[in-house]
Write an enzyme that holds these catalytic residues in place. Structure first.
Site, PDB file in Angstrom:
ATOM      1  N   SER A  82       0.820  -1.214   0.000  1.00  0.00           N
ATOM      2  CA  SER A  82       0.000   0.000   0.000  1.00  0.00           C
ATOM      3  C   SER A  82       0.856   1.267   0.000  1.00  0.00           C
ATOM      4  O   SER A  82       2.025   1.254   0.393  1.00  0.00           O
ATOM      5  CB  SER A  82      -0.913   0.023   1.232  1.00  0.00           C
ATOM      6  OG  SER A  82      -1.722  -1.123   1.263  1.00  0.00           O
TER       7      SER A  82
HETATM    8  N1  SAH Z   1      -0.791  -4.998   3.912  1.00  0.00           N
HETATM    9  C1  SAH Z   1      -0.059  -5.291   2.696  1.00  0.00           C
HETATM   10  C2  SAH Z   1      -0.817  -4.845   1.465  1.00  0.00           C
HETATM   11  C3  SAH Z   1      -1.436  -5.988   0.919  1.00  0.00           C
HETATM   12  S1  SAH Z   1      -2.410  -5.901  -0.543  1.00  0.00           S
HETATM   13  C4  SAH Z   1       1.337  -4.727   2.723  1.00  0.00           C
HETATM   14  O1  SAH Z   1       1.670  -3.992   3.659  1.00  0.00           O
HETATM   15  O2  SAH Z   1       2.125  -5.045   1.826  1.00  0.00           O
HETATM   16  C5  SAH Z   1      -3.707  -6.952   0.013  1.00  0.00           C
HETATM   17  C6  SAH Z   1      -3.341  -8.376   0.321  1.00  0.00           C
HETATM   18  O3  SAH Z   1      -4.519  -9.027   0.772  1.00  0.00           O
HETATM   19  C7  SAH Z   1      -2.858  -9.185  -0.881  1.00  0.00           C
HETATM   20  O4  SAH Z   1      -1.608  -9.739  -0.610  1.00  0.00           O
HETATM   21  C8  SAH Z   1      -3.922 -10.258  -1.037  1.00  0.00           C
HETATM   22  O5  SAH Z   1      -3.422 -11.501  -1.484  1.00  0.00           O
HETATM   23  C9  SAH Z   1      -4.476 -10.365   0.370  1.00  0.00           C
HETATM   24  N2  SAH Z   1      -5.828 -10.940   0.471  1.00  0.00           N
HETATM   25  C10 SAH Z   1      -6.860 -10.810  -0.386  1.00  0.00           C
HETATM   26  N3  SAH Z   1      -7.939 -11.487   0.063  1.00  0.00           N
HETATM   27  C11 SAH Z   1      -7.570 -12.040   1.256  1.00  0.00           C
HETATM   28  C12 SAH Z   1      -8.239 -12.858   2.207  1.00  0.00           C
HETATM   29  N4  SAH Z   1      -9.518 -13.250   2.036  1.00  0.00           N
HETATM   30  N5  SAH Z   1      -7.563 -13.247   3.301  1.00  0.00           N
HETATM   31  C13 SAH Z   1      -6.265 -12.869   3.496  1.00  0.00           C
HETATM   32  N6  SAH Z   1      -5.575 -12.111   2.625  1.00  0.00           N
HETATM   33  C14 SAH Z   1      -6.223 -11.687   1.521  1.00  0.00           C
END
Ligand code: SAH
Length: 253
Positions: A103
């Site tokens: 993000s």
């Molecule tokens: N917090 C992260 C940003 C992640 S982007 C950082 O600091 O880098 C969002 C993430 O959520 C992705 O990696 C995606 O695979 C994950 N995601 C999507 N649906 C999800 C679910 N149902 N449970 C857990 N993770 C999920």
């Protein structure tokens, strides 16, 4: 540095000030040897400017200084792919593979701030991704449980976080929609992927008085960042904070 001051070779009074100067010099060199120190400070200034520009939405003109201090310590360049290291301290989201993103620093900062955390609290994160947000929470002093649905990303983050010293983060692969019941209740929950609705299992895992931050809306357009509080009367209050754009929360739910 302990070497020259060893008891076998007592240091004369004349040499001692010289050694002190050398020690101060080494301290400055340690800062200079972090090639990312200045870019990280610049990133913090950009976040502060964005916060001022969006203060009407956020209902604050400045974030908790402890959040920015935490972000000034996390080596974001360790959380991005090798070919994007030079872009690590831009105030931008970046691709991390598997169609996912780390993000934007401003978004990490405001989401962390809006949770009104205190060091020592227990936080559940849904969407580990690179592990950067979890590291910021840990640097703030929180204990973090983080769930990632893509096993390869979960594995990478589970290796990266302890390697960088973030031992107070536990990562597991799975569908975060259902939360982490064995570790509930949490003092805060942060969802970093866009959901079509607020998952009720997550609401149930919030401690009374605790907050959840979650982007809700269509995966194909902007979503609303919601700040949800489970208040003392077990009522759930929802505040719409800001329009945002996140990758979708996936899974079978
Ligand atoms: N917090 C992260 C940003 C992640 S982007 C950082 O600091 O880098 C969002 C993430 O959520 C992705 O990696 C995606 O695979 C994950 N995601 C999507 N649906 C999800 C679910 N149902 N449970 C857990 N993770 C999920």
């Amino acid at each position: 540095m302990a070497g020259p001051v060893s008891t076998r070779h007592p240091v004369s009074a004349a040499i001692a000030p010289l050694l002190l100067l050398v020690a101060i010099g080494l301290g400055a060199a340690a800062q200079a040897s972090d090639p990312y120190h200045d870019s990280r400070q610049h990133m913090i200034r950009l976040i502060e400017a964005d916060v001022r520009a969006t203060s009407d939405y956020l209902r604050r003109t400045a974030l908790d200084a402890r959040v920015l201090e935490a972000m000034a310590r996390v080596p974001r360049h360790e959380f991005v792919p090798d070919d994007l290291v030079d872009a690590a301290y831009r105030n931008r989201p970046l691709p991390i593979g598997h169609g996912q993103t780390i993000s934007q620093p401003y978004i990490v900062a405001i989401m962390t701030d809006l949770l009104d955390l205190e060091p020592g609290q227990r936080v559940l994160e849904i969407g580990t991704g690179s592990g950067y947000q979890a590291a910021v929470l840990a640097e703030f002093g929180a204990s973090v449980w983080s769930i990632e649905i893509i096993p390869a990303l979960a594995e990478q983050a589970a290796e990266r976080l302890p390697r960088l010293g973030y031992d107070q983060v536990e990562v597991r692969a799975g569908d975060g929609y259902y939360g982490w019941p064995d570790e509930a209740p949490f003092d805060a929950i942060i969802v970093t992927a866009a959901a079509s609705h607020v998952p009720s299992p997550l609401l149930q895992q919030l401690r009374t008085g605790a907050k959840m931050i979650i982007p809700v809306g269509s995966p194909f357009s902007t979503q609303q960042l919601l700040l949800i509080t489970r208040d003392q009367n077990e009522q759930v209050r929802t505040r719409q904070v800001l329009p945002v754009r996140f990758v979708p929360l996936t899974g079978e739910h």
